[in-house]
Write a protein that holds these residues in place. Structure first.
Motif, PDB file in Angstrom:
ATOM      1  N   TYR A  97       1.386  19.025  67.075  1.00  0.00           N
ATOM      2  CA  TYR A  97       0.246  19.139  68.022  1.00  0.00           C
ATOM      3  C   TYR A  97      -0.909  19.020  67.545  1.00  0.00           C
ATOM      4  O   TYR A  97      -2.153  18.264  67.834  1.00  0.00           O
ATOM      5  N   THR A  98      -1.314  20.232  66.505  1.00  0.00           N
ATOM      6  CA  THR A  98      -2.676  20.184  66.010  1.00  0.00           C
ATOM      7  C   THR A  98      -3.000  19.341  65.004  1.00  0.00           C
ATOM      8  O   THR A  98      -4.116  19.122  64.881  1.00  0.00           O
ATOM      9  N   GLN A  99      -1.914  18.663  64.429  1.00  0.00           N
ATOM     10  CA  GLN A  99      -2.136  17.715  63.136  1.00  0.00           C
ATOM     11  C   GLN A  99      -2.024  16.313  63.643  1.00  0.00           C
ATOM     12  O   GLN A  99      -2.124  15.418  62.826  1.00  0.00           O
ATOM     13  N   ASP A 111       5.371   6.718  73.340  1.00  0.00           N
ATOM     14  CA  ASP A 111       6.833   6.307  73.214  1.00  0.00           C
ATOM     15  C   ASP A 111       7.316   6.236  71.888  1.00  0.00           C
ATOM     16  O   ASP A 111       8.412   6.471  71.385  1.00  0.00           O
ATOM     17  N   LEU A 112       6.382   5.614  71.133  1.00  0.00           N
ATOM     18  CA  LEU A 112       6.662   5.592  69.625  1.00  0.00           C
ATOM     19  C   LEU A 112       6.879   7.081  68.909  1.00  0.00           C
ATOM     20  O   LEU A 112       7.839   7.310  68.103  1.00  0.00           O
ATOM     21  N   ALA A 113       6.058   7.887  69.132  1.00  0.00           N
ATOM     22  CA  ALA A 113       5.895   9.303  68.834  1.00  0.00           C
ATOM     23  C   ALA A 113       7.443   9.939  69.131  1.00  0.00           C
ATOM     24  O   ALA A 113       8.085  10.457  68.271  1.00  0.00           O
ATOM     25  N   GLN A 114       7.992   9.710  70.462  1.00  0.00           N
ATOM     26  CA  GLN A 114       9.038  10.360  70.896  1.00  0.00           C
ATOM     27  C   GLN A 114      10.372   9.509  70.139  1.00  0.00           C
ATOM     28  O   GLN A 114      11.287  10.432  69.812  1.00  0.00           O
ATOM     29  N   GLN A 115      10.267   8.443  69.758  1.00  0.00           N
ATOM     30  CA  GLN A 115      11.441   7.884  69.061  1.00  0.00           C
ATOM     31  C   GLN A 115      11.207   8.196  67.425  1.00  0.00           C
ATOM     32  O   GLN A 115      12.522   8.449  66.989  1.00  0.00           O
ATOM     33  N   VAL A 136       1.178  14.117  72.996  1.00  0.00           N
ATOM     34  CA  VAL A 136       0.289  13.169  72.437  1.00  0.00           C
ATOM     35  C   VAL A 136      -0.972  13.300  73.159  1.00  0.00           C
ATOM     36  O   VAL A 136      -0.984  13.129  74.299  1.00  0.00           O
ATOM     37  N   ARG A 137      -2.136  13.383  72.361  1.00  0.00           N
ATOM     38  CA  ARG A 137      -3.550  13.168  72.973  1.00  0.00           C
ATOM     39  C   ARG A 137      -4.155  11.925  73.179  1.00  0.00           C
ATOM     40  O   ARG A 137      -5.110  11.851  73.696  1.00  0.00           O
TER      41      ARG A 137
END
Length: 267
Positions: free
Chosen positions: A21-23, A177-181, A192-193
């Protein structure tokens, strides 16, 4: 003993989630910060231009005016590790077709000030259209071309401005979506921010669109391009390339599809 192991695992998992989350902006944005030099083969009229963002940044871009009188302009919004220098090497062929080119750069990229974020990159692209309007080129004579990360910027801008057309190369439905994959083992979608939610925005894009995607793309699977075309509700043409990956689409036929699209929307 089992309880201690469980607690240690939970603490480790929490630390991992906190780190992601922080990075996340350091993970998402990979800017090339070096200032590009003017190309040795720059054509007549080539210029380094400066746009002013609404939040007070002065950003550098490259501009090649149309080679044909009255031809439109293509605004290239490059991908994550790109810069205007790489865009010039890849897209100068568009200028040879007679169209103008703005090779845009973002805050934090290629010697520009600021730090990247979703809102920031969209503001940067908006400032480029404003600069073009000041040169007598209205948004209705501009095509937005978004590569990978730039596809999220292009879609956001086309949803709010009446542009002549939009090309998305290797786009995602959203960064969330891409991050979850990619990070399936954590609730990445909710962390995701900078979601760049193109699937939600593309129904608001009234301009004709061309989506280019390689069937062998290991970075952003072709399912994302298919889903975006479906979300566009018939206003987007999907061009799939069986031999295409994330970086080679112009070498496996995308150039011909782009040229035909530009002739259709810009003449």
């Amino acid at each position: 003993m089992l309880l201690k192991l469980l607690l240690a695992g939970l603490v480790g998992y929490a630390l991992l989630v906190g780190l992601l989350y922080t990075q996340q902006r350091q993970i998402l944005f990979k800017p090339d910060r070096g200032t590009p030099e003017r190309p040795a083969d720059a054509p007549d009229g080539f210029a380094e231009i400066t746009s002013q963002t609404a939040d007070g940044l002065s950003l550098s871009h490259w501009y090649l005016p149309p080679a044909r009188a009255g031809a439109g302009v293509v605004v290239v919004l490059h991908g994550n590790a790109g810069s205007r220098d790489g865009s010039y090497r890849k897209f100068q062929e568009i200028h040879a077709w007679g169209y103008g080119l703005v090779l845009a750069d973002y805050r934090g990229y290629a010697g520009n000030p600021g730090a990247p974020s979703e809102a920031g990159l969209i503001a940067d692209a908006r400032s480029v259209l404003d600069w073009l309007a000041g040169q007598g080129v209205p948004a209705g004579r501009a095509v937005l071309y978004g590569e990978s990360l730039g596809s999220g910027v292009a879609t956001a801008l086309a949803a709010e401005r009446e542009v002549a057309g939009m090309v998305l190369e290797a786009p995602f439905t959203s960064v969330a979506d891409l991050a979850q994959q990619q990070y399936w083992y954590v609730p990445a979608k909710w962390l995701v921010r900078d979601p760049f939610d193109s699937r939600a925005r593309i129904p608001s894009v009234s301009a004709p669109s061309l989506i280019l995607h390689g069937d062998r793309d290991p970075t952003i699977p072709v399912d994302h391009g298919i889903a975006l075309a479906e979300a566009a509700g018939g206003r987007a043409e999907l061009a799939r390339f069986p031999e295409g990956d994330h970086l080679n689409l112009w070498r496996v036929g995308a150039d011909a599809r782009v040229r035909a699209f530009l002739q259709r929307v810009l003449g």
